[in-house]
Design a protein around this motif. Structure first.
Motif, mmCIF file in Angstrom:
data_model
loop_
_atom_site.group_PDB
_atom_site.id
_atom_site.type_symbol
_atom_site.label_atom_id
_atom_site.label_comp_id
_atom_site.label_asym_id
_atom_site.label_seq_id
_atom_site.Cartn_x
_atom_site.Cartn_y
_atom_site.Cartn_z
ATOM 1 N N GLN A 95 -21.500 26.439 53.385
ATOM 2 C CA GLN A 95 -22.068 25.300 52.707
ATOM 3 C C GLN A 95 -21.217 24.396 51.984
ATOM 4 O O GLN A 95 -20.051 24.798 51.773
ATOM 5 N N VAL A 96 -21.273 23.377 51.695
ATOM 6 C CA VAL A 96 -20.450 22.516 50.736
ATOM 7 C C VAL A 96 -20.149 23.288 49.476
ATOM 8 O O VAL A 96 -21.012 24.082 49.194
ATOM 9 N N GLY A 97 -19.200 23.266 49.012
ATOM 10 C CA GLY A 97 -18.570 23.561 47.577
ATOM 11 C C GLY A 97 -19.520 23.142 46.557
ATOM 12 O O GLY A 97 -20.275 21.900 46.661
ATOM 13 N N ILE B 188 -28.555 16.368 58.301
ATOM 14 C CA ILE B 188 -28.463 17.037 59.645
ATOM 15 C C ILE B 188 -27.597 18.075 59.155
ATOM 16 O O ILE B 188 -26.104 18.054 59.051
ATOM 17 N N GLY B 189 -28.119 19.466 59.402
ATOM 18 C CA GLY B 189 -27.332 20.782 59.179
ATOM 19 C C GLY B 189 -28.043 21.267 57.811
ATOM 20 O O GLY B 189 -27.350 21.065 56.636
ATOM 21 N N THR B 190 -28.908 21.926 57.796
ATOM 22 C CA THR B 190 -29.559 22.667 56.555
ATOM 23 C C THR B 190 -28.830 23.850 56.066
ATOM 24 O O THR B 190 -28.741 23.962 54.696
ATOM 25 N N TYR C 113 -28.426 24.786 50.533
ATOM 26 C CA TYR C 113 -27.618 24.589 49.387
ATOM 27 C C TYR C 113 -27.636 22.929 49.149
ATOM 28 O O TYR C 113 -27.720 22.515 48.045
ATOM 29 N N SER C 114 -27.009 22.227 50.092
ATOM 30 C CA SER C 114 -26.559 20.842 49.905
ATOM 31 C C SER C 114 -28.002 20.151 49.586
ATOM 32 O O SER C 114 -28.240 18.955 49.102
ATOM 33 N N GLY C 115 -29.224 20.745 50.396
ATOM 34 C CA GLY C 115 -30.437 20.092 50.422
ATOM 35 C C GLY C 115 -31.067 20.098 49.239
ATOM 36 O O GLY C 115 -31.643 19.026 48.655
ATOM 37 N N PHE D 299 -32.903 18.804 59.187
ATOM 38 C CA PHE D 299 -32.684 19.449 60.390
ATOM 39 C C PHE D 299 -31.811 20.805 60.668
ATOM 40 O O PHE D 299 -30.533 20.509 60.228
ATOM 41 N N GLU D 300 -32.156 21.730 61.421
ATOM 42 C CA GLU D 300 -31.496 22.817 61.349
ATOM 43 C C GLU D 300 -31.797 23.841 62.906
ATOM 44 O O GLU D 300 -33.101 23.849 63.070
ATOM 45 N N LEU D 301 -30.717 23.924 63.464
ATOM 46 C CA LEU D 301 -30.679 24.581 64.811
ATOM 47 C C LEU D 301 -31.375 26.020 64.845
ATOM 48 O O LEU D 301 -32.193 26.381 65.646
ATOM 49 N N LYS E 215 -33.562 31.360 61.739
ATOM 50 C CA LYS E 215 -33.073 31.990 60.737
ATOM 51 C C LYS E 215 -32.859 31.452 59.370
ATOM 52 O O LYS E 215 -33.020 31.550 58.096
ATOM 53 N N HIS E 216 -31.644 30.403 59.667
ATOM 54 C CA HIS E 216 -31.169 29.485 58.381
ATOM 55 C C HIS E 216 -32.331 28.642 57.787
ATOM 56 O O HIS E 216 -32.293 28.558 56.694
ATOM 57 N N ALA E 217 -33.312 27.908 58.688
ATOM 58 C CA ALA E 217 -34.409 27.420 58.159
ATOM 59 C C ALA E 217 -35.302 28.309 57.187
ATOM 60 O O ALA E 217 -35.817 27.789 56.067
ATOM 61 N N ILE F 33 -24.546 13.747 56.998
ATOM 62 C CA ILE F 33 -24.346 14.552 58.375
ATOM 63 C C ILE F 33 -23.516 15.767 58.104
ATOM 64 O O ILE F 33 -22.339 15.771 57.513
ATOM 65 N N ASP F 34 -23.896 16.937 58.574
ATOM 66 C CA ASP F 34 -22.936 18.269 58.078
ATOM 67 C C ASP F 34 -23.453 19.406 59.239
ATOM 68 O O ASP F 34 -23.630 20.661 59.038
ATOM 69 N N ALA F 35 -23.416 18.936 60.471
ATOM 70 C CA ALA F 35 -23.741 20.033 61.473
ATOM 71 C C ALA F 35 -22.665 20.035 62.316
ATOM 72 O O ALA F 35 -21.470 19.898 62.159
HETATM 73 C C1 LIG Z 1 -22.257 23.493 57.777
HETATM 74 S S1 LIG Z 1 -23.759 24.070 57.974
HETATM 75 C C2 LIG Z 1 -24.600 23.104 56.757
HETATM 76 C C3 LIG Z 1 -24.308 23.279 55.441
HETATM 77 C C4 LIG Z 1 -25.375 22.671 54.514
HETATM 78 N N1 LIG Z 1 -25.481 21.273 54.907
HETATM 79 C C5 LIG Z 1 -25.012 22.917 53.133
HETATM 80 O O1 LIG Z 1 -23.771 22.542 52.709
HETATM 81 O O2 LIG Z 1 -25.759 23.816 52.503
HETATM 82 C C6 LIG Z 1 -24.095 23.725 59.693
HETATM 83 C C7 LIG Z 1 -25.332 23.878 59.798
HETATM 84 O O3 LIG Z 1 -25.974 23.211 61.049
HETATM 85 C C8 LIG Z 1 -26.613 23.819 61.962
HETATM 86 N N2 LIG Z 1 -26.372 23.251 63.484
HETATM 87 C C9 LIG Z 1 -25.351 23.453 64.405
HETATM 88 N N3 LIG Z 1 -25.795 22.623 65.201
HETATM 89 C C10 LIG Z 1 -26.881 21.950 65.020
HETATM 90 C C11 LIG Z 1 -27.737 21.191 65.786
HETATM 91 N N4 LIG Z 1 -27.093 20.718 67.076
HETATM 92 N N5 LIG Z 1 -28.754 20.748 65.072
HETATM 93 C C12 LIG Z 1 -29.293 21.209 63.955
HETATM 94 N N6 LIG Z 1 -28.600 21.785 63.461
HETATM 95 C C13 LIG Z 1 -27.203 22.512 63.732
HETATM 96 C C14 LIG Z 1 -25.783 25.169 61.870
HETATM 97 O O4 LIG Z 1 -26.676 26.153 62.454
HETATM 98 C C15 LIG Z 1 -25.712 25.305 60.198
HETATM 99 O O5 LIG Z 1 -26.565 26.030 59.739
#
Ligand SMILES: C[S@@+](CC[C@H](N)C(=O)[O-])C[C@H]1O[C@@H](n2cnc3c(N)ncnc32)[C@H](O)[C@@H]1O
Length: 216
Positions: A43-45, A67-69, A73-75, A91-93, A96-98, A139-141
């Protein structure tokens, strides 16, 4: 002139934490629970989460996309900035993370303003388009798709809306890394800076936080 960076100066980091207090008990709990649940610690710091909240507030954002949940934390930082009537589509792939993120949003008291979309973001982004235009896209995925996420943001932000891309230094490989990630990140940065849709800069956090304001 001496360069100061909180990344490698423990005293400076302690000072910033003491004065700006980036991580309150809610964020701390979310970070620790996410780790306990076995999620990767990517997650982001805390200070970057604070940047997100403050930038979203400065933009007057009410409707945002993340993009990337991960564990939320960042959400939480973004949802706080949007206010009670705000809307965050995240958005989360990984289901379990979701699931962990849903609990984080619930505990933070922001679940009512968050919608978590589970699946590959590029396929799922149309699910939120009825709420466009957005004020902010973070954007963080998956790094390979950053250029595609930027194109989507250019089409679905309002003029004056903000796009933010984390890890824009490609983990130290942005200048000449040859892997798919750095190549995609260079494309993202170049399109953001020179593509004509955004006025952009790079906030030189440890990871590199690219930021653009949509101008057309
Ligand atoms: C760096 S983490 C996100 C951290 C989050 N933003 C935070 O700081 O709390 C990246 C996330 O993106 C998800 N991810 C990877 N590929 C993806 C995709 N194609 N679509 C959606 N989520 C994706 C990963 O499962 C992971 O949970």
């Amino acid at each position: 002139m001496k360069e100061y960076s909180a990344e490698n100066d423990a005293g400076l980091l302690r000072y910033l934490n003491r004065i700006f207090r980036p991580e309150d008990p809610v964020l701390k709990e979310a970070r620790e629970r996410s780790l306990k649940a076995g999620l990767p610690e990517i997650q982001v710091g805390p200070l970057d989460a604070l940047h997100l909240e403050v930038l979203a507030r400065a933009a007057g954002a009410r409707k945002a996309v993340e993009i990337g949940t991960l564990g939320g934390y960042s959400g939480i930082a973004l949802a706080r900035a949007l206010g009670k009537d705000g809307r965050l589509h995240t958005f989360e792939l990984d289901p379990k993370h979701a699931e962990v993120a849903r609990e984080s949003f619930r505990k933070a008291g922001v679940l009512d303003r968050v919608r978590i979309h589970v699946g590959p973001a590029l396929e799922r982004l149309p699910e939120c388009e009825e709420d466009a235009p957005f004020d902010l896209v973070f954007i963080d995925a998956d790094k390979d798709n950053y250029p595609a996420y930027l194109s989507w943001a250019a089409e679905h932000l309002r003029v004056g809306g903000v796009v933010l891309g984390d890890n824009a230094f490609a983990f130290g490989e942005i200048v000449d890394g040859r892997g798919a990630g750095p190549v995609a990140m260079r494309k993202f940065n170049e399109e953001l800076a020179q593509g004509g849709r955004f006025r952009a800069t790079m906030i030189p956090t440890g990871e590199g936080l690219a930021m653009g304001v949509k101008i057309r």
